[in-house]
Design an enzyme around this catalytic site. Structure first.
Site, PDB file in Angstrom:
ATOM      1  N   ARG A  98       0.979  -1.258  -0.085  1.00  0.00           N
ATOM      2  CA  ARG A  98       0.056  -0.033  -0.074  1.00  0.00           C
ATOM      3  C   ARG A  98       0.910   1.244  -0.134  1.00  0.00           C
ATOM      4  O   ARG A  98       1.650   1.480   0.801  1.00  0.00           O
ATOM      5  CB  ARG A  98      -0.890  -0.040   1.361  1.00  0.00           C
ATOM      6  CG  ARG A  98      -1.794   1.230   1.004  1.00  0.00           C
ATOM      7  CD  ARG A  98      -2.776   1.447   2.372  1.00  0.00           C
ATOM      8  NE  ARG A  98      -1.964   1.600   3.684  1.00  0.00           N
ATOM      9  CZ  ARG A  98      -2.261   2.860   4.494  1.00  0.00           C
ATOM     10  NH1 ARG A  98      -3.338   3.685   3.965  1.00  0.00           N
ATOM     11  NH2 ARG A  98      -1.460   2.865   5.364  1.00  0.00           N
ATOM     12  N   ASN A 123      -6.124   0.652  10.574  1.00  0.00           N
ATOM     13  CA  ASN A 123      -4.806   0.757  11.049  1.00  0.00           C
ATOM     14  C   ASN A 123      -5.069   1.086  12.759  1.00  0.00           C
ATOM     15  O   ASN A 123      -6.142   1.606  13.062  1.00  0.00           O
ATOM     16  CB  ASN A 123      -4.508   2.370  10.568  1.00  0.00           C
ATOM     17  CG  ASN A 123      -4.091   2.390   9.195  1.00  0.00           C
ATOM     18  OD1 ASN A 123      -4.205   1.416   8.316  1.00  0.00           O
ATOM     19  ND2 ASN A 123      -3.582   3.579   8.735  1.00  0.00           N
ATOM     20  N   GLU A 176      -2.074  -1.093   8.717  1.00  0.00           N
ATOM     21  CA  GLU A 176      -1.002  -0.283   9.530  1.00  0.00           C
ATOM     22  C   GLU A 176      -1.069  -1.075  10.980  1.00  0.00           C
ATOM     23  O   GLU A 176      -2.177  -0.905  11.406  1.00  0.00           O
ATOM     24  CB  GLU A 176      -1.009   1.193   9.644  1.00  0.00           C
ATOM     25  CG  GLU A 176      -0.541   1.906   8.293  1.00  0.00           C
ATOM     26  CD  GLU A 176      -0.537   3.489   8.713  1.00  0.00           C
ATOM     27  OE1 GLU A 176      -0.218   3.803   9.917  1.00  0.00           O
ATOM     28  OE2 GLU A 176      -0.728   4.186   7.908  1.00  0.00           O
ATOM     29  N   GLU A 190      -6.723   7.241   7.448  1.00  0.00           N
ATOM     30  CA  GLU A 190      -6.767   7.825   8.809  1.00  0.00           C
ATOM     31  C   GLU A 190      -7.237   9.254   8.480  1.00  0.00           C
ATOM     32  O   GLU A 190      -6.780  10.269   9.253  1.00  0.00           O
ATOM     33  CB  GLU A 190      -5.581   8.022   9.695  1.00  0.00           C
ATOM     34  CG  GLU A 190      -5.015   6.462   9.763  1.00  0.00           C
ATOM     35  CD  GLU A 190      -3.714   6.394  10.652  1.00  0.00           C
ATOM     36  OE1 GLU A 190      -3.533   7.620  11.177  1.00  0.00           O
ATOM     37  OE2 GLU A 190      -3.295   5.529  11.081  1.00  0.00           O
ATOM     38  N   HIS A 250      -2.813  10.472   1.645  1.00  0.00           N
ATOM     39  CA  HIS A 250      -2.133  10.320   3.105  1.00  0.00           C
ATOM     40  C   HIS A 250      -1.477  11.336   3.292  1.00  0.00           C
ATOM     41  O   HIS A 250      -0.409  11.773   3.561  1.00  0.00           O
ATOM     42  CB  HIS A 250      -1.075   9.125   2.821  1.00  0.00           C
ATOM     43  CG  HIS A 250      -0.675   8.359   4.274  1.00  0.00           C
ATOM     44  ND1 HIS A 250      -0.792   7.044   4.257  1.00  0.00           N
ATOM     45  CD2 HIS A 250      -0.360   9.129   5.314  1.00  0.00           C
ATOM     46  CE1 HIS A 250      -0.220   6.886   5.594  1.00  0.00           C
ATOM     47  NE2 HIS A 250      -0.144   7.906   6.180  1.00  0.00           N
ATOM     48  N   TYR A 260      -2.789   1.017  16.496  1.00  0.00           N
ATOM     49  CA  TYR A 260      -1.362   0.853  17.025  1.00  0.00           C
ATOM     50  C   TYR A 260      -1.521   0.654  18.666  1.00  0.00           C
ATOM     51  O   TYR A 260      -0.793  -0.113  19.288  1.00  0.00           O
ATOM     52  CB  TYR A 260      -0.625   2.329  17.027  1.00  0.00           C
ATOM     53  CG  TYR A 260      -0.108   2.368  15.820  1.00  0.00           C
ATOM     54  CD1 TYR A 260       1.076   1.786  15.093  1.00  0.00           C
ATOM     55  CD2 TYR A 260      -0.813   2.929  14.679  1.00  0.00           C
ATOM     56  CE1 TYR A 260       1.504   1.585  14.026  1.00  0.00           C
ATOM     57  CE2 TYR A 260      -0.287   2.969  13.292  1.00  0.00           C
ATOM     58  CZ  TYR A 260       0.671   2.737  13.218  1.00  0.00           C
ATOM     59  OH  TYR A 260       1.330   2.602  11.737  1.00  0.00           O
TER      60      TYR A 260
HETATM   61  C1  FCB Z   1      -0.354   6.531  11.296  1.00  0.00           C
HETATM   62  C2  FCB Z   1       0.176   7.310  10.081  1.00  0.00           C
HETATM   63  C3  FCB Z   1       1.350   6.813   9.406  1.00  0.00           C
HETATM   64  C4  FCB Z   1       2.565   6.722  10.570  1.00  0.00           C
HETATM   65  C5  FCB Z   1       1.991   5.839  11.461  1.00  0.00           C
HETATM   66  C6  FCB Z   1       3.060   5.709  12.645  1.00  0.00           C
HETATM   67  O1  FCB Z   1      -1.121   7.490  12.163  1.00  0.00           O
HETATM   68  O2  FCB Z   1      -0.848   6.600   9.027  1.00  0.00           O
HETATM   69  O3  FCB Z   1       1.539   8.004   8.372  1.00  0.00           O
HETATM   70  O4  FCB Z   1       2.928   8.076  11.000  1.00  0.00           O
HETATM   71  O5  FCB Z   1       0.916   6.536  12.136  1.00  0.00           O
END
Ligand code: FCB
Length: 446
Positions: free
Chosen positions: A78, A292, A350, A168, A122, A294
């Site tokens: 991607r 995405n 992500e 995002e 992006h 984290y």
């Molecule tokens: C996400 C973003 C990506 C990168 C990661 C760590 O929020 O989409 O560009 O910065 O975090």
């Protein structure tokens, strides 16, 4: 212990990147500036004064990078298109040399057996649009974004089968138009809400344009970042704060896009921004959802206009260099919930972690911490699948160490180390680990 055979045949393995974070070549071949060029040139905006001027110089080294994807056994990649590289003014005349780059990149990926997954946006809005008052706070951007989508569909629709509108939308509207810590540096509640609604409308318009231009069978989706909002304490006030955070951070950009309507709290905040017919204009059936994720995010009550503020993870929580809480169970839960709520095939587009690892004396980057992270987060993917989530692929963030927005080049998210002086690429231990996993499973499905 994660094994290749734990994943179904056809499970997609790959990596994600973003144009401004890796391409460099900021003034090459007719590229126009983006809001990130302007923002990173402003003193104090980005750590150490770092900019994306050179970044990983992927623009010139894409062949080497695609070769690394192939030897990682990835079946999907991607990437995002720099809008101002193909339309230097954001609208009007296209830049043939800029289009040619994405044409060559696409062909190179296909030649190496890797599916190109194209993301339209992006975060690098053409500066000319912002300066003309046509950024995300203006409703007039909606048809311009659709035109940009149409241009790329005409160029690449015969070879790119999977498309995403926004990466995002919740994050860039908040960081760039609410908190003011990302480009274009706008602060405040009103500009944030304006941006959210216009991004949603632009998504709907672009999907319609893509459907009209792309061959039947093309797969169109969007990429939200969904992070569970957790109350910082058990108090009623913090629980209320978390509900508000969830509304604005998760639901405001996802519900209208995937379900066709705003949740009640967001609707109340939006007020007369939502005109009759807007929700119908935003909603257009999609084929896939890129997730995405984290970490979870924490909310505590606060008497600001939102009624909440971000809180730190609990005492003693394991965190990464970014301060993000490592909590794979939250990933499992969000995968299950997303799959149930939005009823689309989910691809993780992500996930990953930052460290600051450099090559050792032997020239190797032993990022054992990242492998440990990936192992646990991929375990969460398996748990989510066992719990009914329709998760069909995993694209790690990120292929390369890169420009981490306002944090500059400090945090390294790549499975490939980049020496920013020599631009030399060094696959890390995590790269070899993922390559083994990806190599054990069959090629990509639809
Ligand atoms: C996400 C973003 C990506 C990168 C990661 C760590 O929020 O989409 O560009 O910065 O975090």
């Amino acid at each position: 212990m994660i094994r290749a055979e734990d994943f179904p045949a056809g499970f997609v393995w790959g990596a994600s990147t973003a144009s401004y974070q890796i391409e460099g070549a900021h003034d090459v071949d007719g590229r126009g500036p983006s809001i990130w060029d302007a923002f990173s040139a402003e003193p104090g905006r980005v750590k150490n004064g770092d900019t994306g001027n050179i970044a990983c110089d992927h623009y010139h080294r894409y062949r080497e990078d695609v070769a690394l994807m192939r030897t990682a056994n990835f079946s999907a990649y991607r990437f995002s298109v720099s809008w101002s590289r193909v339309l230097p003014e954001g609208r009007g005349a296209a830049n043939a040399a800029g289009l040619d780059f994405y044409d060559r990149l696409t062909d190179e990926l296909l030649a190496q057996g890797i599916e190109p997954w194209l993301c339209l946006y992006h975060w690098d809005l053409p500066l000319a649009l912002h300066e003309a008052g046509l950024g995300w706070t203006s409703r007039e951007i909606v048809p311009l974004f659709a035109d940009y989508a149409g241009l790329l569909a005409q160029l690449l629709g015969d070879r790119v089968a999977r498309w995403a509108t926004f990466n995002e939308p919740n994050m860039f509207t908040m960081l760039g138009h609410g908190a003011g810590v990302h480009a274009p540096g706008l602060r405040g509640r009103e500009t944030w809400l304006d941006a959210v609604h216009h991004v949603n409308l632009a998504h709907g318009a672009a999907v319609r344009r893509l459907r009209a231009e792309l061959p039947a069978g093309s797969l169109i989706g969007s990429v939200p970042n969904l992070q569970p909002a957790v109350p910082a304490t058990d108090s009623g006030a913090d629980r209320e704060a978390a509900a508000r955070m969830d509304a604005v951070m998760n639901r405001a950009t996802a519900d209208p896009v995937f379900l066709g309507k705003y949740d009640p709290l967001t609707r109340e905040w939006m007020g007369d921004r939502i005109r009759p017919g807007d929700e119908e204009a935003i909603y257009a059936p999609l084929d896939w959802l890129g997730l995405n994720h984290y970490s979870p995010q924490y909310a505590s009550a606060h008497p600001n206009s939102w009624g909440f503020r971000m809180a730190d993870p609990p005492e003693g929580a394991e965190t990464t260099l970014m301060g993000w809480h490592v909590k794979p169970e939250a990933f499992r839960d969000v995968l299950i919930e997303t799959s149930e709520r939005y009823r689309l095939p989910v691809y993780v587009t992500e996930n990953g972690m930052a460290d600051d690892g450099e090559p050792d004396a032997a020239g190797e980057v032993n990022d054992a911490g990242r492998i440990h992270y990936l192992e646990r987060y991929l375990g969460a993917v398996l748990d989510a699948r066992a719990g009914g989530a329709d998760v069909r692929g995993y694209l790690v963030w990120s292929m390369l160490d890169n420009f981490e927005w306002a944090m500059g080049y400090g945090p390294r998210f790549g499975i490939v180390h980049v020496d920013y002086q020599t631009l030399r690429r060094t696959p890390k231990a995590s790269y070899h680990w993922l390559a083994a996993l990806a190599g054990g499973s069959a090629v990509s499905g639809p």
